[in-house]
Design a protein around this motif. Structure first.
Motif, PDB file in Angstrom:
ATOM      1  N   ASN A 123       0.806  -1.218   0.000  1.00 26.38           N
ATOM      2  CA  ASN A 123       0.000   0.000   0.000  1.00 26.38           C
ATOM      3  C   ASN A 123       0.844   1.274   0.000  1.00 26.38           C
ATOM      4  OD1 ASN A 123      -2.574  -1.288   0.043  1.00 26.38           O
ATOM      5  ND2 ASN A 123      -2.263  -1.780   2.206  1.00 26.38           N
ATOM      6  N   THR A 144       1.073   0.551   9.880  1.00 20.53           N
ATOM      7  CA  THR A 144      -0.057   1.347   9.396  1.00 20.53           C
ATOM      8  C   THR A 144      -1.140   0.444   8.820  1.00 20.53           C
ATOM      9  OG1 THR A 144       1.390   3.227   8.890  1.00 20.53           O
ATOM     10  CG2 THR A 144      -0.765   3.169   7.811  1.00 20.53           C
ATOM     11  N   CYS A 145      -0.733  -0.498   7.969  1.00 25.52           N
ATOM     12  CA  CYS A 145      -1.700  -1.431   7.387  1.00 25.52           C
ATOM     13  C   CYS A 145      -2.338  -2.301   8.467  1.00 25.52           C
ATOM     14  CB  CYS A 145      -1.021  -2.311   6.338  1.00 25.52           C
ATOM     15  SG  CYS A 145      -0.588  -1.428   4.822  1.00 25.52           S
ATOM     16  N   ARG A 147      -2.828  -1.547  11.637  1.00 26.03           N
ATOM     17  CA  ARG A 147      -3.806  -0.753  12.397  1.00 26.03           C
ATOM     18  C   ARG A 147      -5.092  -0.553  11.599  1.00 26.03           C
ATOM     19  NH1 ARG A 147       0.836   2.219  14.124  1.00 26.03           N
ATOM     20  NH2 ARG A 147       0.569   3.661  12.379  1.00 26.03           N
ATOM     21  N   ASN A 148      -4.946  -0.242  10.302  1.00 24.79           N
ATOM     22  CA  ASN A 148      -6.133  -0.049   9.468  1.00 24.79           C
ATOM     23  C   ASN A 148      -6.960  -1.322   9.384  1.00 24.79           C
ATOM     24  OD1 ASN A 148      -5.331   2.558   8.989  1.00 24.79           O
ATOM     25  ND2 ASN A 148      -4.383   2.118   7.003  1.00 24.79           N
ATOM     26  N   TYR A 149      -6.276  -2.455   9.235  1.00 22.58           N
ATOM     27  CA  TYR A 149      -6.987  -3.731   9.145  1.00 22.58           C
ATOM     28  C   TYR A 149      -7.720  -4.031  10.452  1.00 22.58           C
ATOM     29  CZ  TYR A 149      -7.870  -8.700   8.504  1.00 22.58           C
ATOM     30  OH  TYR A 149      -8.477  -9.932   8.411  1.00 22.58           O
ATOM     31  N   ARG A 151      -8.863  -1.887  12.677  1.00 21.66           N
ATOM     32  CA  ARG A 151     -10.031  -1.016  12.817  1.00 21.66           C
ATOM     33  C   ARG A 151     -11.183  -1.508  11.943  1.00 21.66           C
ATOM     34  NH1 ARG A 151      -6.157   3.316  11.951  1.00 21.66           N
ATOM     35  NH2 ARG A 151      -5.420   4.159  13.943  1.00 21.66           N
ATOM     36  N   GLU A 152     -10.878  -1.851  10.691  1.00 24.02           N
ATOM     37  CA  GLU A 152     -11.924  -2.310   9.778  1.00 24.02           C
ATOM     38  C   GLU A 152     -12.529  -3.631  10.254  1.00 24.02           C
ATOM     39  OE1 GLU A 152      -9.946  -2.554   6.073  1.00 24.02           O
ATOM     40  OE2 GLU A 152      -9.702  -0.373   5.857  1.00 24.02           O
TER      41      GLU A 152
END
Length: 304
Positions: A123, A144-145, A147-149, A151-152
């Protein structure tokens, strides 16, 4: 008989009786000298060997049995770069840092130099500073990826617990609806529910679910790919690791239908027999689902 000199000068022959015949039956000799594993291969390409209710990496089993115990803090590096090879002469115990330094695709002749590594994740986030994490398996992880994963995934889980139909269509899995409805109370119903779970999540050739200790994944266990035994437990209890009398009865019934049947009658042997069948080479989600539906049909005929 193929004889080699393993690390520490140990002389080892293919078929060595320090490992059971069942282990050697899952290997074949290649022209390159590798002892290639022909049975279950894990998600990262490493050979998996099931003994009792436990599944381990086959190359670690071979090294510890034929060479020496693996000291704490060391991992096994495949010098041949064939991850499903279990030849001790192709294995070396090294530190995790050294294993990473040698590099994923570096041939043995060049393993002393640092390989070129990707500087950014898929990404576009840099593999550096606080954004870089080294996992227990030695792989690089983009924070970063991750954390985003997380949260989603948490948002999807909250939506599913409130109303399964709120989950985006691309992420919706029938197992959510299955777990929200009354659990099965019959053998046939258990087999059919387990078949739906596997069809939704996929068959995992290993012990229950991948990453059972949540070191890499953060989605609920009942949404992960799982073994046949785990699917039967999920169908009845909602938990791939849960136990119940009905789940045990379903496992026992299915074990007697597969192959020559289990050698012993205790529940652990029955579970192992079922999962050994599921771990067999060439097994697919579709074939496991078909077996569960066939068991459901047979159970209904017996009940009638």
């Amino acid at each position: 008989m193929n004889t080699i000199i393993a690390p520490h000068g140990t002389v080892v022959a293919h078929g060595d009786d320090r490992l059971p015949v069942r282990f050697w039956e899952k290997t074949q000799l290649s022209e390159s000298g590798c002892w290639e594993w022909t049975a279950q291969i894990g998600h990262h390409g490493y050979a998996r060997y099931s003994h009792g209710s436990k599944s381990r990496k086959a190359h670690r089993v071979a090294y510890e049995a034929l060479v020496a115990p693996i000291s704490a803090g060391l991992v096994i590096d495949h010098l041949c770069r064939v991850r499903h090879c279990v030849n001790p002469a192709h294995l070396e115990a090294v530190t995790n840092a050294e294993n990473i330094r040698r590099g994923e695709n570096k041939p043995p002749a060049f393993r002393g130099s640092r390989p070129a590594l990707k500087s950014h994740c898929a990404n576009g986030h840099a593999f550096s500073g606080d954004n870089l994490r080294i996992s227990p398996k030695g792989t690089r992880v983009c924070r970063t990826c991750q954390r985003n994963y997380s949260r989603e995934s948490a948002a999807r889980k909250r939506a599913a617990l409130t109303d399964p139909t709120n989950v985006p269509a691309g992420d919706r899995r029938p197992v959510l609806v299955t777990l929200a409805t009354p659990r099965p109370t019959t053998l046939a119903g258990t087999f059919r529910a387990a078949a739906r779970v596997l069809a939704a999540n996929g068959l995992y050739q290993g012990d229950y679910v991948p990453d059972a200790r949540d070191k890499e994944m953060c989605i609920p266990h009942f949404l992960r790919p799982m073994s046949i035994v785990a699917a039967l437990k999920t169908a009845v209890t909602g938990d791939p690791h849960g136990t119940s009398r009905l789940a045990d009865e379903a496992i026992s019934t299915l074990a007697l239908r597969l192959g020559d049947g289990p050698r012993w009658g205790d529940i652990f042997s029955l579970e192992t027999h079922v999962d050994d069948w599921g771990d067999g080479e060439g097994r697919t989600t579709e074939s496991a689902v078909a077996v569960l539906y066939a068991a459901a049909d047979a159970s209904e005929q017996v009940a009638a």
